[in-house]
Design a protein around this motif. Structure first.
Motif, PDB file in Angstrom:
ATOM      1  N   LEU A  94      -6.821  44.000 -31.074  1.00 53.98           N
ATOM      2  CA  LEU A  94      -7.276  45.184 -31.853  1.00 53.98           C
ATOM      3  C   LEU A  94      -6.542  45.521 -33.118  1.00 53.98           C
ATOM      4  CD1 LEU A  94      -9.059  47.479 -28.992  1.00 53.98           C
ATOM      5  CD2 LEU A  94     -10.430  46.074 -31.193  1.00 53.98           C
ATOM      6  N   ARG A  95      -5.321  44.773 -33.303  1.00 49.47           N
ATOM      7  CA  ARG A  95      -4.626  45.108 -34.436  1.00 49.47           C
ATOM      8  C   ARG A  95      -5.375  44.795 -35.756  1.00 49.47           C
ATOM      9  NH1 ARG A  95      -0.549  42.129 -34.962  1.00 49.47           N
ATOM     10  NH2 ARG A  95      -1.100  40.912 -33.124  1.00 49.47           N
ATOM     11  N   PRO A  96      -5.310  45.409 -36.782  1.00 46.37           N
ATOM     12  CA  PRO A  96      -5.964  44.998 -37.910  1.00 46.37           C
ATOM     13  C   PRO A  96      -5.362  43.605 -38.361  1.00 46.37           C
ATOM     14  CG  PRO A  96      -5.191  47.209 -38.403  1.00 46.37           C
ATOM     15  CD  PRO A  96      -4.467  46.635 -37.042  1.00 46.37           C
ATOM     16  N   ARG A  97      -6.683  42.464 -38.636  1.00 41.77           N
ATOM     17  CA  ARG A  97      -6.416  41.272 -38.994  1.00 41.77           C
ATOM     18  C   ARG A  97      -5.892  40.335 -37.891  1.00 41.77           C
ATOM     19  NH1 ARG A  97      -4.863  43.988 -43.644  1.00 41.77           N
ATOM     20  NH2 ARG A  97      -6.293  43.758 -45.409  1.00 41.77           N
ATOM     21  N   ALA A  98      -5.834  40.855 -36.556  1.00 42.81           N
ATOM     22  CA  ALA A  98      -5.655  40.174 -35.749  1.00 42.81           C
ATOM     23  C   ALA A  98      -6.498  39.296 -35.044  1.00 42.81           C
ATOM     24  CB  ALA A  98      -4.819  40.992 -34.551  1.00 42.81           C
ATOM     25  N   SER A  99      -7.949  39.733 -35.091  1.00 43.80           N
ATOM     26  CA  SER A  99      -9.085  39.385 -34.564  1.00 43.80           C
ATOM     27  C   SER A  99     -10.218  39.004 -35.532  1.00 43.80           C
ATOM     28  CB  SER A  99      -9.536  39.752 -33.319  1.00 43.80           C
ATOM     29  OG  SER A  99      -8.405  39.917 -32.438  1.00 43.80           O
ATOM     30  N   SER A 100     -11.102  37.972 -35.353  1.00 47.29           N
ATOM     31  CA  SER A 100     -12.250  37.783 -36.114  1.00 47.29           C
ATOM     32  C   SER A 100     -13.496  38.812 -35.404  1.00 47.29           C
ATOM     33  CB  SER A 100     -12.578  36.346 -36.045  1.00 47.29           C
ATOM     34  OG  SER A 100     -12.977  35.947 -34.758  1.00 47.29           O
ATOM     35  N   ALA A 101     -14.381  38.687 -35.977  1.00 51.77           N
ATOM     36  CA  ALA A 101     -15.565  39.551 -35.691  1.00 51.77           C
ATOM     37  C   ALA A 101     -15.951  39.123 -34.094  1.00 51.77           C
ATOM     38  CB  ALA A 101     -16.774  39.569 -36.353  1.00 51.77           C
ATOM     39  N   ALA A 102     -16.176  37.518 -34.122  1.00 53.76           N
ATOM     40  CA  ALA A 102     -16.629  37.004 -32.920  1.00 53.76           C
ATOM     41  C   ALA A 102     -15.366  36.997 -31.740  1.00 53.76           C
ATOM     42  CB  ALA A 102     -16.586  35.594 -33.142  1.00 53.76           C
ATOM     43  N   GLN A 103     -14.175  37.147 -32.127  1.00 46.94           N
ATOM     44  CA  GLN A 103     -13.286  37.545 -31.063  1.00 46.94           C
ATOM     45  C   GLN A 103     -13.456  38.794 -30.681  1.00 46.94           C
ATOM     46  OE1 GLN A 103      -9.931  36.099 -33.602  1.00 46.94           O
ATOM     47  NE2 GLN A 103      -9.559  34.147 -32.390  1.00 46.94           N
ATOM     48  N   LEU A 104     -13.607  39.742 -31.462  1.00 45.91           N
ATOM     49  CA  LEU A 104     -13.753  41.044 -30.836  1.00 45.91           C
ATOM     50  C   LEU A 104     -14.915  41.413 -30.109  1.00 45.91           C
ATOM     51  CD1 LEU A 104     -12.566  42.999 -33.956  1.00 45.91           C
ATOM     52  CD2 LEU A 104     -11.302  42.887 -31.923  1.00 45.91           C
ATOM     53  N   GLU A 105     -16.286  40.558 -30.310  1.00 47.21           N
ATOM     54  CA  GLU A 105     -17.297  40.387 -29.778  1.00 47.21           C
ATOM     55  C   GLU A 105     -17.137  39.979 -28.123  1.00 47.21           C
ATOM     56  OE1 GLU A 105     -20.727  41.437 -28.119  1.00 47.21           O
ATOM     57  OE2 GLU A 105     -20.190  42.344 -29.747  1.00 47.21           O
ATOM     58  N   GLU A 106     -16.329  38.937 -28.258  1.00 46.02           N
ATOM     59  CA  GLU A 106     -15.945  38.452 -26.949  1.00 46.02           C
ATOM     60  C   GLU A 106     -15.066  39.313 -26.042  1.00 46.02           C
ATOM     61  OE1 GLU A 106     -12.737  35.063 -25.579  1.00 46.02           O
ATOM     62  OE2 GLU A 106     -14.165  34.354 -27.197  1.00 46.02           O
ATOM     63  N   ILE A 107     -14.143  39.935 -26.557  1.00 45.05           N
ATOM     64  CA  ILE A 107     -13.401  41.099 -25.837  1.00 45.05           C
ATOM     65  C   ILE A 107     -14.681  42.248 -25.356  1.00 45.05           C
ATOM     66  CG2 ILE A 107     -11.887  43.049 -26.084  1.00 45.05           C
ATOM     67  CD1 ILE A 107     -10.348  41.425 -28.096  1.00 45.05           C
ATOM     68  N   ALA A 108     -15.516  42.557 -26.361  1.00 41.47           N
ATOM     69  CA  ALA A 108     -16.501  43.523 -25.972  1.00 41.47           C
ATOM     70  C   ALA A 108     -17.184  43.075 -24.690  1.00 41.47           C
ATOM     71  CB  ALA A 108     -17.358  44.010 -26.887  1.00 41.47           C
ATOM     72  N   SER A 109     -17.660  41.993 -24.861  1.00 42.69           N
ATOM     73  CA  SER A 109     -18.653  41.178 -23.874  1.00 42.69           C
ATOM     74  C   SER A 109     -17.910  41.241 -22.474  1.00 42.69           C
ATOM     75  CB  SER A 109     -19.190  39.848 -24.189  1.00 42.69           C
ATOM     76  OG  SER A 109     -20.041  40.078 -25.339  1.00 42.69           O
ATOM     77  N   ARG A 110     -16.508  40.678 -22.659  1.00 47.59           N
ATOM     78  CA  ARG A 110     -15.840  40.768 -21.202  1.00 47.59           C
ATOM     79  C   ARG A 110     -15.510  42.302 -20.681  1.00 47.59           C
ATOM     80  NH1 ARG A 110     -11.865  37.855 -23.235  1.00 47.59           N
ATOM     81  NH2 ARG A 110     -10.250  39.561 -23.167  1.00 47.59           N
ATOM     82  N   LEU A 111     -15.565  43.049 -21.620  1.00 46.29           N
ATOM     83  CA  LEU A 111     -15.196  44.494 -20.994  1.00 46.29           C
ATOM     84  C   LEU A 111     -16.601  44.987 -20.298  1.00 46.29           C
ATOM     85  CD1 LEU A 111     -13.340  46.211 -24.217  1.00 46.29           C
ATOM     86  CD2 LEU A 111     -12.672  46.237 -21.927  1.00 46.29           C
ATOM     87  N   GLU A 112     -17.829  44.550 -21.045  1.00 44.21           N
ATOM     88  CA  GLU A 112     -18.907  45.118 -20.477  1.00 44.21           C
ATOM     89  C   GLU A 112     -19.300  44.278 -19.057  1.00 44.21           C
ATOM     90  OE1 GLU A 112     -21.975  46.613 -23.593  1.00 44.21           O
ATOM     91  OE2 GLU A 112     -21.896  44.530 -23.405  1.00 44.21           O
ATOM     92  N   ASN A 113     -19.193  42.895 -19.037  1.00 42.11           N
ATOM     93  CA  ASN A 113     -19.687  42.172 -18.160  1.00 42.11           C
ATOM     94  C   ASN A 113     -18.677  41.978 -17.036  1.00 42.11           C
ATOM     95  OD1 ASN A 113     -22.090  41.801 -19.550  1.00 42.11           O
ATOM     96  ND2 ASN A 113     -20.993  40.269 -20.781  1.00 42.11           N
ATOM     97  N   THR A 114     -17.520  41.717 -17.175  1.00 42.43           N
ATOM     98  CA  THR A 114     -16.252  41.353 -16.288  1.00 42.43           C
ATOM     99  C   THR A 114     -15.797  42.645 -15.698  1.00 42.43           C
ATOM    100  OG1 THR A 114     -15.798  39.471 -17.343  1.00 42.43           O
ATOM    101  CG2 THR A 114     -14.292  40.391 -15.929  1.00 42.43           C
ATOM    102  N   PHE A 115     -15.680  43.729 -16.533  1.00 46.69           N
ATOM    103  CA  PHE A 115     -14.859  44.979 -16.043  1.00 46.69           C
ATOM    104  C   PHE A 115     -15.860  46.481 -15.901  1.00 46.69           C
ATOM    105  CE2 PHE A 115     -11.527  42.500 -18.226  1.00 46.69           C
ATOM    106  CZ  PHE A 115     -11.010  42.137 -16.916  1.00 46.69           C
ATOM    107  N   SER A 116     -17.114  45.885 -16.300  1.00 45.85           N
ATOM    108  CA  SER A 116     -18.262  47.290 -16.094  1.00 45.85           C
ATOM    109  C   SER A 116     -17.474  48.415 -17.162  1.00 45.85           C
ATOM    110  CB  SER A 116     -18.385  47.730 -14.738  1.00 45.85           C
ATOM    111  OG  SER A 116     -18.850  46.548 -14.080  1.00 45.85           O
ATOM    112  N   ALA A 117     -17.066  48.079 -18.241  1.00 47.91           N
ATOM    113  CA  ALA A 117     -16.531  49.121 -19.135  1.00 47.91           C
ATOM    114  C   ALA A 117     -17.133  49.300 -20.289  1.00 47.91           C
ATOM    115  CB  ALA A 117     -14.986  48.905 -19.329  1.00 47.91           C
ATOM    116  N   PRO A 118     -18.593  49.843 -20.309  1.00 45.76           N
ATOM    117  CA  PRO A 118     -19.590  49.858 -21.669  1.00 45.76           C
ATOM    118  C   PRO A 118     -18.837  50.644 -22.643  1.00 45.76           C
ATOM    119  CG  PRO A 118     -20.422  51.075 -19.722  1.00 45.76           C
ATOM    120  CD  PRO A 118     -19.345  50.262 -19.101  1.00 45.76           C
ATOM    121  N   THR A 119     -18.320  51.787 -22.265  1.00 45.49           N
ATOM    122  CA  THR A 119     -17.607  52.718 -23.114  1.00 45.49           C
ATOM    123  C   THR A 119     -16.461  52.072 -24.039  1.00 45.49           C
ATOM    124  OG1 THR A 119     -18.202  54.527 -21.713  1.00 45.49           O
ATOM    125  CG2 THR A 119     -16.804  55.120 -23.634  1.00 45.49           C
TER     126      THR A 119
END
Length: 141
Positions: A94-119
């Motif tokens: 999440l540091r600026p310029r560390a991740s692309s939009a696709a990489q951040l979406e992958e993290i968000a999806s993993r948070l939702e689907n693997t860890f049940s962390a929608p917030t």
């Protein structure tokens, strides 16, 4: 977790509402004594915060108009289920310029689907939008 109305008078919970608090292993707050620690009845796991406690703290914060603190407590509650190494990797991503939009979406999806962390997933998606608007995303591979 209880659906009891919480007010500022309930803070701190450990003094004013100890019956609402428990350890991750189910012990009551009153069970956490020096004798129990010395005898080994209380372990490191008993000293970790529970998601329920964080949600309760967030409800108290919101009861006095501290919406953002309440949201932070809900995210923290979700994060208790995420392994420390994952949290650190996400923090670095999440540091600026560390991740692309696709990489951040992958993290968000993993948070939702693997860890049940929608917030938490919502926060990552919000960061991706802000980074895109401010040209702070990494280049796509």
């Amino acid at each position: 977790m209880t659906s009891t109305e919480l007010t500022p008078a309930d803070y701190p919970l450990s003094i004013n509402r100890p019956e609402l608090l428990h350890t991750p292993t189910g012990k009551a707050l009153a069970d956490i004594t020096m004798d129990a620690v010395v005898s080994g009845e209380v372990t490191n796991e008993d000293l970790r915060v529970t998601p329920d406690t964080l949600v309760l703290q967030g409800r108290i914060a919101e009861s006095v108009g501290r919406r953002q603190l309440g949201e932070n407590c809900r995210r923290a509650a979700e994060m208790t289920a995420i392994p420390d190494d994952e949290v650190l990797a996400m923090y670095n991503a999440l540091r600026p310029r560390a991740s692309s939009a696709a990489q951040l979406e992958e993290i968000a999806s993993r948070l939702e689907n693997t860890f049940s962390a929608p917030t938490c997933a919502g926060l990552v998606r919000e960061a991706a939008e802000v980074y895109a608007a401010r040209n702070l995303l990494a280049e796509e591979d």
